[in-house]
Scaffold this motif. Structure first.
Motif, mmCIF file in Angstrom:
data_model
loop_
_atom_site.group_PDB
_atom_site.id
_atom_site.type_symbol
_atom_site.label_atom_id
_atom_site.label_comp_id
_atom_site.label_asym_id
_atom_site.label_seq_id
_atom_site.Cartn_x
_atom_site.Cartn_y
_atom_site.Cartn_z
ATOM 1 N N LEU A 40 1.255 -9.872 6.807
ATOM 2 C CA LEU A 40 0.121 -9.426 7.680
ATOM 3 C C LEU A 40 -0.588 -10.122 6.481
ATOM 4 O O LEU A 40 -2.465 -9.953 7.333
ATOM 5 N N ARG A 41 -1.003 -9.957 6.235
ATOM 6 C CA ARG A 41 -1.691 -10.314 4.370
ATOM 7 C C ARG A 41 -1.934 -11.525 4.407
ATOM 8 O O ARG A 41 -1.605 -12.584 3.655
ATOM 9 N N ARG A 42 -2.622 -12.311 5.260
ATOM 10 C CA ARG A 42 -3.123 -13.390 5.587
ATOM 11 C C ARG A 42 -4.445 -13.726 4.764
ATOM 12 O O ARG A 42 -5.149 -14.547 3.988
ATOM 13 N N THR A 43 -5.970 -12.384 4.405
ATOM 14 C CA THR A 43 -6.844 -12.623 3.517
ATOM 15 C C THR A 43 -7.139 -11.123 2.991
ATOM 16 O O THR A 43 -6.454 -10.350 2.926
ATOM 17 N N ASP A 44 -8.675 -11.037 2.443
ATOM 18 C CA ASP A 44 -8.428 -9.898 1.457
ATOM 19 C C ASP A 44 -9.023 -9.067 2.751
ATOM 20 O O ASP A 44 -9.102 -7.421 2.694
ATOM 21 N N ARG A 45 -9.865 -9.396 3.436
ATOM 22 C CA ARG A 45 -9.883 -7.959 4.683
ATOM 23 C C ARG A 45 -9.312 -7.765 5.588
ATOM 24 O O ARG A 45 -8.635 -7.157 6.527
ATOM 25 N N ASP A 46 -8.071 -8.202 5.932
ATOM 26 C CA ASP A 46 -6.970 -7.074 6.416
ATOM 27 C C ASP A 46 -6.267 -5.850 5.524
ATOM 28 O O ASP A 46 -5.522 -5.988 4.174
ATOM 29 N N VAL A 47 -6.448 -5.019 6.791
ATOM 30 C CA VAL A 47 -5.273 -4.020 5.699
ATOM 31 C C VAL A 47 -4.594 -3.005 6.917
ATOM 32 O O VAL A 47 -4.178 -3.842 7.741
ATOM 33 N N LEU A 48 -3.405 -2.132 6.094
ATOM 34 C CA LEU A 48 -2.722 -1.838 6.543
ATOM 35 C C LEU A 48 -2.690 -0.725 7.194
ATOM 36 O O LEU A 48 -3.185 0.505 6.082
ATOM 37 N N LEU A 49 -2.731 0.392 8.319
ATOM 38 C CA LEU A 49 -2.709 1.705 8.955
ATOM 39 C C LEU A 49 -1.353 2.403 8.839
ATOM 40 O O LEU A 49 -0.630 1.641 8.934
ATOM 41 N N ALA A 50 -1.718 3.457 7.556
ATOM 42 C CA ALA A 50 0.218 4.403 7.430
ATOM 43 C C ALA A 50 0.107 5.912 7.540
ATOM 44 O O ALA A 50 -0.999 6.042 6.648
ATOM 45 N N VAL A 51 0.512 5.922 7.929
ATOM 46 C CA VAL A 51 0.730 7.570 7.897
ATOM 47 C C VAL A 51 0.686 8.383 6.772
ATOM 48 O O VAL A 51 2.192 7.427 5.831
ATOM 49 N N ALA A 52 0.165 9.038 6.145
ATOM 50 C CA ALA A 52 0.904 9.723 5.236
ATOM 51 C C ALA A 52 0.770 11.182 5.110
ATOM 52 O O ALA A 52 0.817 11.908 5.936
ATOM 53 N N PRO A 53 2.672 11.429 4.442
ATOM 54 C CA PRO A 53 2.803 10.936 3.248
ATOM 55 C C PRO A 53 3.710 9.367 4.794
ATOM 56 O O PRO A 53 3.874 10.074 5.523
ATOM 57 N N SER A 54 3.855 8.611 3.349
ATOM 58 C CA SER A 54 5.360 7.632 3.743
ATOM 59 C C SER A 54 5.799 7.714 2.863
ATOM 60 O O SER A 54 6.078 7.791 1.868
ATOM 61 N N TYR A 55 7.140 6.903 3.278
ATOM 62 C CA TYR A 55 8.156 6.279 2.844
ATOM 63 C C TYR A 55 7.673 5.476 1.613
ATOM 64 O O TYR A 55 6.952 4.159 1.193
ATOM 65 N N ARG A 56 8.490 5.965 0.153
ATOM 66 C CA ARG A 56 7.243 4.752 -1.031
ATOM 67 C C ARG A 56 7.649 3.640 -1.351
ATOM 68 O O ARG A 56 6.777 3.188 -2.051
ATOM 69 N N GLY A 57 8.994 3.317 -0.199
ATOM 70 C CA GLY A 57 8.948 1.698 0.237
ATOM 71 C C GLY A 57 7.813 1.059 0.426
ATOM 72 O O GLY A 57 7.718 0.180 0.131
ATOM 73 N N LEU A 58 7.388 1.802 0.880
ATOM 74 C CA LEU A 58 5.660 1.231 1.834
ATOM 75 C C LEU A 58 5.390 1.201 1.363
ATOM 76 O O LEU A 58 3.838 -0.439 0.887
#
Lengths: 425, 425
Positions: A122-140
């Motif tokens: 999913l990370r193709r450029t520096d502008r790509d970001v991921l949304l993740a519910v906090a708290p998240s699994y530490r492996g993420l």
């Protein structure tokens, strides 16, 4: 640019997604442990490994005429796609109601590799970001750091995820010129809080993903300990009419963590930027996998494949005994907490219907130091939750795991826990 | 910034380090194949898997008093370090004369993961670069792309590596403000050329690494098919007096490719930039591994561990029969080529003392198209070498593998090869 050298808040503070929470147990063998991050061990049986390998080879023998092909299929190299992707697809249909093209299933070296491959893709450029519910699994968090994919936290809620905040985060990110590629979440028994996203929220989440054009990464490491006997909510992927969901799964909780077999279901086919030609996301994951582990140990896949065949693809049914034992523990915990804390100011709890991870809210910050004191003085172990909120301060919350406790043990542990908590008030 | 979308010379043109060269064999089953990238299959035996698992559990039983610990040690999670790092260290001493602290051994999900972890760890800034002899193993190219670590090619030579060019490349890189972190090479039976770096060159290489301050990454995927009966040159790591060598190994060629177990030996302890505090490189590799695969399938490690125990750590001795068969094939090929091509202008060959990969120089470009024609018309398969030189044009060179041929087959194949080659002259 991420420097992999340890630094405050960087790799230095990174801790393993492997069951580190168990460690205090080694120093306090006499303590009752609510800190286990693993499922029951009583159900793991090495003897089965050989049996499953035989089941898998029998299946191959039925399928392949050439005996030498059978002999070689296990020890020789597999394909990056995996050699049991069809079996996994049949299992997903039988246990989860997820209908998927086997070619969209990428078998991985444990679920963590599925997380890393997905985030890296999913990370193709520096502008790509991921949304993740906090708290998240530490492996993420670990996979995102390595993939150098920035993670924007989304507030969690009793329901598991604050949908309004999710939309707000997507809008803000776009306003800043960022590209929110996907939202990562663990809809069942969210770690550490144990919240389960209900059916209505799942449908709304899918609608929002369509409306605001982002993908959903459904991580279900606990899928097989979740309470999906038909009463619980369906997997996001089972409700996914528009291929918005990348589904990550694992067999680590299926009684075979030693096999380290997980998978990603990626049936999306995004247009490939350079040529505009659509390319299956699963193909991209496989290309990345070849650079990391080439393929998943065919011998380990064979063990899982054999297990799936042995149970006619229905691991849920095969584990009813274990699930029931775990649910009895959850009930016992619910009653036990009521008996000991009902009406106590500042004490609350959240106990899911499935899984084995629960949350106890307390009116004091519960960090490693207090845990050490508790273990020494009250001989009971629990898990601080702040590590799940990357690098934050101790929080007024305890994670309680009932996955490995006998009932008498659990009750004794609750007495000690009450003693500890009351001593802090 | 690497865009993972396929593009000319990018991921699109990337092909798997898995034995793709075998594919044509599927379309031409009647052809004699000099194209196999794998060792003999006749020596792989799934029945051994169960036996090795038992050996490993016996060892645990001898070591651990607690029977339940034995029962759980295989199916439960392992440590990122691996559960057989001590056995691997004993094996490296017994077979390779490499003395290493077991804690410096990181067991990986196949050798490819060891390559990726090492390159990812070495890439700390955009100025870091890797030197690699061209042609290189394609898995190296894949790992470098994913780690976004720029690779500067070093000229190869009959001796396997052009040391003068290596020094020139290091100087040029530094002059450009780049940081050459290490030089990657496969000292034994270099793929595809089959050259073996001689003892003198190895010592000189180590001296240069010291003088010009860079590390060496010794990749020995073929270590166990190499001819190290005491007459061949020692591993770079066995000669490494100043911890300049990171040694990568695999058990894929040890008759258990299905297990996907490799390892990195990293006993360096560089000062960690942020704090200046020395940090074991193996620790950094483990931290990265936790983000990728957490740990290597304990069940697969147990198979390898059992095999090492079963053979008292001496896999070389255990494989004498296979090594001898391979060496007979190499002799047969040497004689066979002399009989058929001696004195023919533009035809030359390079046949190593160990391994099973050889080089045939021809006066015409040998690419996939010509291979397809050769397979159809002359019913013999070989491997074009240009893919080993990332994205280059077809070269006047064929890779010949004798790893899986019976002697009569080999001779018949040589007749067909001669017919093909002469038809091109």
């Amino acid at each position: 640019m991420t420097d992999l050298a340890p630094r405050p808040g960087g790799w230095g503070s990174y801790s393993s997604p492997a069951p580190a929470p168990d460690r205090p147990a080694q120093h306090h063998p006499e303590a009752v442990s609510f800190a286990a991050g693993r499922p029951f061990e009583g159900f793991l049986d090495p003897g089965l490994t050989e049996q499953y390998l035989r089941s898998y080879r029998r299946r191959l023998a039925d399928r392949l005429a050439d005996a030498s092909a059978v002999r070689l299929s296990v020890p020789q190299y597999g394909r990056a796609m995996g050699i049991i992707h069809e079996l996994v697809a049949e299992h997903l249909w039988a246990d989860e109601g997820i209908a998927v093209d086997p070619d969209a299933v990428v078998v991985t070296a444990g679920c963590q590799e599925a997380r890393y491959l997905t985030l890296r893709a999913l990370r193709r450029t520096d502008r790509d970001v991921l949304l993740a519910v906090a708290p998240s699994y530490r492996g993420l968090d670990a996979a995102a750091r390595l993939a150098e994919l920035r993670v924007l936290p989304v507030r969690d809620a009793a329901a598991g995820l604050d949908l309004a905040d999710l939309v707000a985060q997507v809008r803000r990110a776009r306003a800043e010129g960022l590209r929110p590629r996907a939202c990562y979440l663990v809809p069942d028994c969210v770690n550490p809080a144990g919240a389960v996203l209900d059916g209505a929220a799942r449908l709304e989440l899918l609608r929002l993903a369509d409306e605001h054009d982002f993908l959903l990464i459904e991580d279900s490491p606990y899928e097989l300990v979740g309470d999906r006997d038909g009463t619980g909510p369906a997997a996001l992927k089972a409700l996914d009419g528009h291929r918005r969901v990348i589904h990550l799964g694992s067999f680590a909780r299926a009684g075979a963590p030693g096999a380290r077999v997980g998978y990603a279901v990626a049936d999306q086919c995004p247009a490939e930027p350079a040529t505009g030609r659509p390319e299956p996301l699963a193909e991209l994951l496989r290309r990345i996998k070849r650079a990391v582990t080439v393929d998943t140990a065919p011998s380990a896949q064979a063990v899982i494949g054999g297990k799936l065949l042995h149970h006619n693809f229905r691991l849920r049914a095969a584990r009813q005994g274990e699930t029931r034992a775990r649910q009895d523990n959850l009930r016992l915990l619910r009653q036990g907490l009521t008996d000991r804390f009902a009406g106590t100011t500042g004490i609350g709890w959240q106990i899911p219907d499935g899984g084995f991870l629960c949350r106890l809210d307390v009116p004091f910050a519960a960090g490693e130091e207090l845990l050490a004191h508790c273990a020494r003085t009250h001989r009971v172990l629990w898990t601080p939750v702040h590590p799940f909120y990357a690098g934050a301060e101790p929080r007024p919350q305890l994670r309680l795991s009932v996955g490995r406790l006998e009932q008498e043990e659990l009750l004794e542990g609750l007495d000690r826990l009450a003693e500890f908590v009351h001593a802090q008030l």
